[in-house]
Design an enzyme around this catalytic site. Structure first.
Site, short mmCIF file in Angstrom:
data_model
loop_
_atom_site.label_atom_id
_atom_site.label_comp_id
_atom_site.label_asym_id
_atom_site.label_seq_id
_atom_site.Cartn_x
_atom_site.Cartn_y
_atom_site.Cartn_z
N SER A 12 0.83 -1.21 0.00
CA SER A 12 0.00 0.00 0.00
C SER A 12 0.86 1.26 0.00
O SER A 12 0.59 2.23 -0.72
CB SER A 12 -0.90 0.02 1.25
OG SER A 12 -1.84 -1.01 1.19
N GLY A 41 -5.99 -3.44 -7.72
CA GLY A 41 -7.11 -2.59 -7.34
C GLY A 41 -6.64 -1.24 -6.82
O GLY A 41 -7.26 -0.20 -7.07
N SER A 93 -13.44 1.15 2.90
CA SER A 93 -12.46 0.77 1.87
C SER A 93 -11.42 1.87 1.75
O SER A 93 -11.74 3.02 1.42
CB SER A 93 -13.15 0.57 0.52
OG SER A 93 -12.20 0.67 -0.52
N ASP A 132 -6.93 -8.24 4.40
CA ASP A 132 -6.10 -9.08 3.52
C ASP A 132 -5.57 -10.33 4.22
O ASP A 132 -4.95 -11.19 3.59
CB ASP A 132 -4.92 -8.26 2.98
CG ASP A 132 -5.39 -7.18 2.00
OD1 ASP A 132 -6.49 -7.32 1.44
OD2 ASP A 132 -4.65 -6.21 1.81
N LYS A 141 -12.53 -9.30 -3.96
CA LYS A 141 -11.06 -9.14 -4.03
C LYS A 141 -10.55 -9.79 -5.33
O LYS A 141 -11.34 -10.04 -6.24
CB LYS A 141 -10.40 -9.75 -2.79
CG LYS A 141 -10.74 -9.02 -1.51
CD LYS A 141 -10.14 -7.63 -1.53
CE LYS A 141 -10.51 -6.84 -0.28
NZ LYS A 141 -10.10 -5.44 -0.38
N ARG A 170 -12.58 -14.65 -2.18
CA ARG A 170 -11.69 -15.34 -1.24
C ARG A 170 -12.44 -16.19 -0.22
O ARG A 170 -11.85 -17.13 0.33
CB ARG A 170 -10.78 -14.32 -0.53
CG ARG A 170 -9.71 -13.76 -1.45
CD ARG A 170 -8.79 -12.77 -0.78
NE ARG A 170 -7.71 -12.41 -1.70
CZ ARG A 170 -6.94 -11.34 -1.57
NH1 ARG A 170 -7.11 -10.51 -0.53
NH2 ARG A 170 -5.98 -11.08 -2.44
N ARG A 179 -2.80 -14.09 -2.37
CA ARG A 179 -2.98 -14.39 -0.93
C ARG A 179 -3.59 -15.77 -0.71
O ARG A 179 -3.32 -16.42 0.29
CB ARG A 179 -3.80 -13.30 -0.25
CG ARG A 179 -3.11 -11.93 -0.35
CD ARG A 179 -3.59 -10.94 0.67
NE ARG A 179 -3.25 -9.59 0.27
CZ ARG A 179 -2.06 -9.03 0.41
NH1 ARG A 179 -1.08 -9.69 0.96
NH2 ARG A 179 -1.84 -7.79 0.00
C1 S3P Z 1 -5.60 -1.44 -0.07
C2 S3P Z 1 -6.86 -1.48 0.48
C3 S3P Z 1 -7.62 -2.73 0.67
C4 S3P Z 1 -6.73 -3.96 0.56
C5 S3P Z 1 -5.80 -3.87 -0.60
C6 S3P Z 1 -4.90 -2.65 -0.49
C7 S3P Z 1 -4.94 -0.13 -0.22
O1 S3P Z 1 -8.62 -2.80 -0.33
O2 S3P Z 1 -7.53 -5.12 0.45
O3 S3P Z 1 -4.96 -5.03 -0.66
O4 S3P Z 1 -3.73 -0.09 -0.53
O5 S3P Z 1 -5.61 0.88 -0.03
P1 S3P Z 1 -10.09 -2.16 -0.11
O6 S3P Z 1 -9.93 -0.70 0.06
O7 S3P Z 1 -10.85 -2.48 -1.38
O8 S3P Z 1 -10.66 -2.85 1.09
#
Ligand code: S3P
Length: 431
Positions: free
Chosen positions: A24, A96, A170, A319, A346, A350, A392
């Site tokens: 992140s 994502g 989120s 995660d 995801k 999952r 994962r």
């Molecule tokens: C993330 C937020 C999460 C997480 C992803 C990384 C981020 O997703 O599952 O692996 O870097 O902001 P969500 O915001 O969709 O929950």
């Protein structure tokens, strides 16, 4: 079972491991450095497939990004208003974070862009960012009535600040709105049902953006330029450390020290849950790295008991649920995971993937609409399992196999999405 896809049982895990940089934070550091006016060195950058998708997109927008083999990345940004129109579609791959955060960032640019990704990413929900960004005045549309990528973004005359109550917690949605807020004519406030990871809030502060936080709300004031730090030091990824925390807990006679791990409390839900289950994990030498807390973690094997995990905890371990399901199989009693329906959108579904694949190994796992019920039997048998190309899922099943009679995976390569070197590190810890 054949070839290099077979993971064999481990007798014990021992050693000291520096897990790779946080995914992140690596994404965010490249995006923000790309909007800065001065050179930024990102240290301990995670050169995984997902983060390299962000690098490729930022390069296509005119930013100079030099990824060195020592884990350092030199970014020469173009300023908040200096990105150039990409001459092709931007490919976020499997990521994502790349597609959602860049959608927010690009919503404020005076250029046309199109974001897309791989088969998995093009099935993941995008309306959750299109809706708030459109309220801000952004001009973006996606496939199937803006439910999915590709997403096309046209220059907007201007963006306005909004107050937005997010229907789901989120960090990707919150961060997309925060990036667009940099370009708005007035402040924006986002409120979440539960607090998701707050890395964008912390890194905005590190780059001189005024961010005000109150409980579940964050307000961003627009700025005319960023005040970038010369260096961003990325801590080790707690989500990668998670696989070793669980493996060393459930494989008897193990003791592993994980150095320089990010322990931001919005990310360490698994630590709290594992400790509730009876795990022996010590947090050592807690310190700061920029705006983020970092520590070393010592984990020793321990007997676990089942627990209940519910909605408010989910964003703090979103995660880590696949590997938590594995830990739960080795605990005494029942574990219930509720309020985790986000796992269905995801990289793969999952909840379904873990229920199906752990069942192939003899695990007693019941899939619920919003979670899993896991009976801890402490025994699994070897099986051939599918990863669904989800990093994962692959790593969680590897831990399950190492702690039992082994497992054969259809695809090991997908771990490079977030944890290149995962198998080498796990092998290196075998006692
Ligand atoms: C993330 C937020 C999460 C997480 C992803 C990384 C981020 O997703 O599952 O692996 O870097 O902001 P969500 O915001 O969709 O929950």
């Amino acid at each position: 079972m054949t070839g290099g896809r077979v993971i064999t049982p481990a007798r014990a895990l021992r050693g000291t491991v520096a897990v790779p940089g946080d995914k992140s934070l690596s994404h965010r550091s490249i995006m923000l450095a790309g909007l800065a006016d001065t050179l930024v060195m990102v240290k301990n950058f995670l050169a995984s497939a997902d983060c390299l998708s962000t690098v490729a997109c930022m390069r296509a927008l005119g930013v100079s990004v030099n990824v060195r083999s020592n884990g350092e990345v030199a970014v020469r940004g173009k300023g908040l208003y200096g990105l150039s129109e990409p001459d092709n579609v931007l490919d976020a791959g499997n990521s994502g974070t790349t597609i959602r955060l860049l959608s927010g960032l690009l919503a404020g640019q005076p250029c046309f862009s199109v974001l897309t990704g791989d088969d998995s990413l093009r099935r993941r929900p995008m309306a959750r960012i299109v809706t708030p960004l459109t309220q801000m005045g952004a001009k973006l549309v996606g496939r199937e009535n803006s439910r999915y990528a590709p997403v096309a973004i046209e220059p907007a005359a201007s963006l306005r600040g909004i107050r937005y109550d997010m229907p789901v917690a989120s960090a990707q949605v919150k961060s997309a709105i925060m990036f667009a807020s940099l370009y708005a004519s007035s402040p924006t406030t986002v409120t979440e049902p539960y607090l998701s990871r707050d890395h964008t809030e912390r890194m905005f502060a590190q780059f001189g953006v005024p961010v005000f936080r109150e409980e579940l709300s964050v307000t961003v004031n627009p700025v005319s330029s960023l005040q970038a730090p010369a260096v961003v030091d990325v801590p080790g990824d707690f989500s990668s450390a998670a696989f070793l925390l669980v493996a060393a807990t459930i494989i008897p006679d193990s003791e592993v020290v994980l150095t320089n791990v990010g322990v931001n409390p919005t990310r360490t839900g698994l630590l709290d849950v594992l400790r509730d289950m009876g795990a022996d994990i010590e947090v050592l030498s807690q310190r700061s790295s920029g705006e983020e807390p970092v520590a070393d973690l010592r984990v020793r094997s321990a007997a676990l008991r089942g627990v209940s995990v519910s909605s408010e905890m989910i964003p703090r371990l979103i995660d880590e649920i696949p590997v938590l399901a594995v830990a739960a199989l080795f605990a005494r009693g029942r574990t219930r995971i509720e309020g985790a329906e986000e796992l269905r959108v995801k990289e793969t579904d999952r909840l379904r993937a873990m229920a199906c694949e752990l069942a192939r190994m003899g695990g007693d796992v019941t899939e619920r609409r919003d979670g899993l019920i896991i009976e801890g039997t402490g025994k699994l048998h070897s099986a051939e399992c599918l990863t669904y190309a989800d990093h994962r899922v692959a790593m969680a099943l590897t831990v399950a196999g190492m702690a039992s009679e082994g497992v054969c995976l259809d695809d090991r390569g997908c771990v490079a999405i977030s944890f290149p070197g995962f198998f080498e590190i796990m092998e290196g810890c075998r006692a």
